[in-house]
Design a protein around this motif. Structure first.
Motif, PDB file in Angstrom:
ATOM      1  N   ARG A 296       0.836  -1.207   0.000  1.00 43.58           N
ATOM      2  CA  ARG A 296       0.000   0.000   0.000  1.00 43.58           C
ATOM      3  C   ARG A 296       0.868   1.252   0.000  1.00 43.58           C
ATOM      4  N   LYS A 297       1.907   1.226   0.805  1.00 42.43           N
ATOM      5  CA  LYS A 297       2.848   2.361   0.848  1.00 42.43           C
ATOM      6  C   LYS A 297       3.500   2.570  -0.524  1.00 42.43           C
TER       7      LYS A 297
ATOM      8  N   THR B 234       0.950   3.777  -3.212  1.00 44.51           N
ATOM      9  CA  THR B 234       0.584   5.186  -2.973  1.00 44.51           C
ATOM     10  C   THR B 234       1.702   6.117  -3.426  1.00 44.51           C
ATOM     11  N   ALA B 235       2.921   5.749  -3.096  1.00 46.04           N
ATOM     12  CA  ALA B 235       4.063   6.599  -3.466  1.00 46.04           C
ATOM     13  C   ALA B 235       4.245   6.629  -4.978  1.00 46.04           C
ATOM     14  N   ILE B 236       4.111   5.482  -5.618  1.00 46.32           N
ATOM     15  CA  ILE B 236       4.298   5.403  -7.069  1.00 46.32           C
ATOM     16  C   ILE B 236       3.273   6.267  -7.797  1.00 46.32           C
TER      17      ILE B 236
ATOM     18  N   ARG C 187       2.152   8.920  -7.121  1.00 46.45           N
ATOM     19  CA  ARG C 187       2.473  10.356  -7.077  1.00 46.45           C
ATOM     20  C   ARG C 187       3.779  10.692  -7.784  1.00 46.45           C
TER      21      ARG C 187
ATOM     22  N   ASP D 279      12.076   0.990  -8.713  1.00 43.85           N
ATOM     23  CA  ASP D 279      11.661   1.938  -7.674  1.00 43.85           C
ATOM     24  C   ASP D 279      11.554   1.241  -6.317  1.00 43.85           C
TER      25      ASP D 279
ATOM     26  N   ARG E   2      16.357   6.810  -2.035  1.00 41.57           N
ATOM     27  CA  ARG E   2      15.603   7.750  -1.192  1.00 41.57           C
ATOM     28  C   ARG E   2      16.043   7.693   0.269  1.00 41.57           C
TER      29      ARG E   2
END
Lengths: 332, 282
Positions: B26-27, B30-32, B34, B120, B128
């Motif tokens: 889910r994390k 959600t990040a992808i 954006r 990613d 990151r």
């Protein structure tokens, strides 16, 4: 049961010895500062204790568990603030914390996260992406994330690095409250001696993986400094002739000029009245005689100097002190 | 002191821990969503391949401006050419191109999407500087690996299938004046969609897992992993020039080989995916 126990814990990276036979204990509710320069092995120690790295030899126990074989169970009960906050810039503050809360199965996670964001003064930025946050705001969000499951042990790796003085004060105050009010065991990795001095019950000085010293600042000071430092306030620096007479007194190990008078190192406090008598006899007014226990900084540098890791802290030369005194007199 | 979680009791770690896997997925998703640099290629390539290309080909066929492909069909193996030659001549171009030749090109979609997402998910965490935080969470190495695999492969399959649905709608619509019936999906397409595409998505992810172990940035991982795209481009070019021809049975066999390689790569990646190795490299 100790909260953290290690015995000869060792880890290498290739030929480099990152942690060398580390042996220490941390009691429940204690704040232990791991001090040392960059590359001392502080972060590696935290990784070993949290089961992220495996040791080459030696053992460790965290809350009675072996991180090498029960890492997941250890990590359920510990919280970690890494040196960089480790937040995903693409997520909001709330989403970053919620991700950890979900993995940790925190009950009523939404409310818990909101409460933490509020406590850390981040409610108004809760739903903003962290990409635009300052270093201080990131640290606060990361600290909130490390606390989302109410961990029994907190590993804080350089919690104030990159923070401005105000944010540093806030974070140090917060860590202090966590330890004192909530009884959490804290392992604080830092090379900032000020925060360690304020927070730590005991300190361990590491350098290149070696444990150089371990104990409370007082214990280490007693071990390293067998004497007492006393500041005499004479209103102006003592001259060389007076310094020589003070050095000749029984029990005086050294006497150095200070901007306000003289700083002496004496064997014990019994030497102080004799020095005061001498100064009075020499016609100098004694405005104060203040015993000065060694600071954490004194202890830290003495430990490193004692082991030949660094030179002793530089002393201010007499000439420099005179220059300071002269400039003061010249002031209107 | 007790912890405020409802985590399983100590020593009874369940595997797989779907709660933790789901939270990581889910994390990541959600990040992808954006990340424009990731999302745009994931949208543009499928749109070009699955919407624009069939529109152009369909339009050419409808307007009878396409090349005369009778000679090409005559040169094809009988098994492949026969069903097409049985059709009216005006349908040849549409069925050959939309029903057969585009099928290998379609594989670029799951391959590209899973590669980009895997880069990613694996190298991106290092870039990151979020990897260490993840390693300090109570999720096993295997569950973390599974979460990253699913975060890469499942969206790739979803995008591919969505792209195929668009392709089928566009192809049948633009070719309707010529065909007068629904002709996509063909048997080859069904094999591609449900058998080969998931295999290719897994292959792209598997390669990226290996590459990301050494890469420090997603860009580096994408460059290194780009080599895997080349064989599929050769496959597509070969198909469209008649050098290599896919029919459904052959596609089934190719899919089986890709699955074998993909699962082998993934298994090797899983064995090397340990906290110790990742932390030591970070």
């Amino acid at each position: 049961m100790t909260a953290i126990h290690t015995d000869a814990l060792t880890r290498r990276f290739g030929d480099e010895l990152a942690v060398d036979a580390l042996t220490l204990d941390v009691a429940p509710g204690e704040v232990l500062a791991l001090l040392g320069p960059n590359g001392a092995g502080k972060t590696t120690t935290v990784r070993l204790l949290n089961g992220v790295l495996s040791p080459d030899s030696g053992i460790s126990r965290v809350l009675g568990l072996d991180p090498a074989t029960q890492g997941t169970d250890v990590r359920r009960r510990t919280g970690v603030l890494t040196e960089n906050a480790g937040l995903d810039d693409r997520l909001t503050a709330r989403e970053n914390i919620m991700a950890a809360a979900r993995i940790r199965r925190v009950p009523d996670a939404d409310r818990r996260v909101s409460t933490l964001l509020d406590q850390f003064g981040m409610s108004d930025r809760a739903d903003d992406r962290v990409a635009g946050f300052s270093t201080g705001q990131r640290k606060r969000v990361a600290l909130a994330r490390s606390l989302v499951h109410s961990p029994e042990i907190l590993f804080l790796d350089e919690p104030t690095s990159g923070l401005d003085p105000e944010a540093t004060r806030d974070v140090v105050d917060l860590i202090g409250r966590l330890a004192t009010d909530h009884g959490r065991t804290v392992l604080l990795c830092t090379h900032f001696l000020g925060e360690a001095g304020r927070l730590a019950d005991r300190m361990a000085v590491l350098d290149r993986g070696h444990l150089l010293a371990w104990g409370s600042p007082g214990e280490l000071a007693a071990e390293l400094f067998g004497d007492l430092t006393v500041d005499f306030d004479l209103g102006s620096p003592a001259d060389h002739e007076l310094l020589g007479r003070i050095r000749a007194e029984r029990g005086v190990r050294s006497a150095e000029m200070s901007p306000a008078g003289v700083v002496t190192r004496v064997e014990d406090r019994d030497a102080v009245p004799a020095i005061v008598s001498l100064l009075t006899a020499e016609g100098r007014s004694v405005f104060g005689a203040t015993p000065r226990p060694p600071t954490l900084e004194d202890v830290y540098f003495a430990v490193l100097a004692d082991r030949g890791e660094v030179a002793a802290p530089p002393r201010v030369s007499d000439a420099a002190l005179w220059a300071v005194a002269d400039s003061r007199e010249a002031m209107p | 002191m007790t912890t405020a979680t409802d985590a399983p009791p100590l020593g009874t770690t369940r595997w797989p821990d779907w709660t933790a896997i789901g939270a990581v997925m889910r994390k990541d998703v959600t990040a992808i969503r954006r990340a424009k640099a990731v999302v745009l290629p994931m949208l543009i390539v499928p749109i070009l391949l699955m919407v624009v290309l069939p529109m152009l080909i369909g339009a050419a066929a409808v307007n009878q401006r396409g090349p005369d492909i009778t000679r090409l069909l005559d040169s094809l193996p009988g098994d492949l050419a026969a069903p097409i030659l049985e059709l009216p001549p005006e349908e040849h171009l549409v069925v050959l191109v939309l029903g057969y030749l585009l099928a290998p090109l379609f594989l670029i979609v799951p391959l590209m999407v899973s590669s980009v997402l895997a880069a990613d998910a694996f190298a991106g965490e290092k870039e990151r500087r979020t990897l260490e935080t993840l390693l300090h969470l109570p999720i096993t190495d295997r569950d973390l690996f599974l979460a990253k695999v699913f975060s890469s492969v499942i969206p790739a399959i979803v995008v591919s299938w969505a792209g195929f649905v668009a392709f089928a709608i566009v192809s049948n619509t633009v070719a309707w004046p010529v065909m007068g019936r629904i002709f996509v999906p063909t048997g080859l397409w069904l094999v591609m969609i449900f058998w080969v595409a998931p295999a290719v998505a897994t292959l792209g992810m598997g390669v990226m897992v290996r590459v990301s172990a050494r890469a420090t940035t997603t860009q580096e991982a994408n460059q290194l992993g780009g080599a895997v795209v080349l064989p599929l481009i050769f496959l597509a070019v070969g198909q469209s020039t008649g050098l290599l021809l896919l029919d459904a049975p052959f596609a089934l066999m190719v899919g089986a080989i890709i699955w074998a390689v993909a699962l082998w790569l993934t298994a090797r990646g899983a064995r090397r995916f340990t906290r110790d190795k990742m932390a030591a490299r970070s």
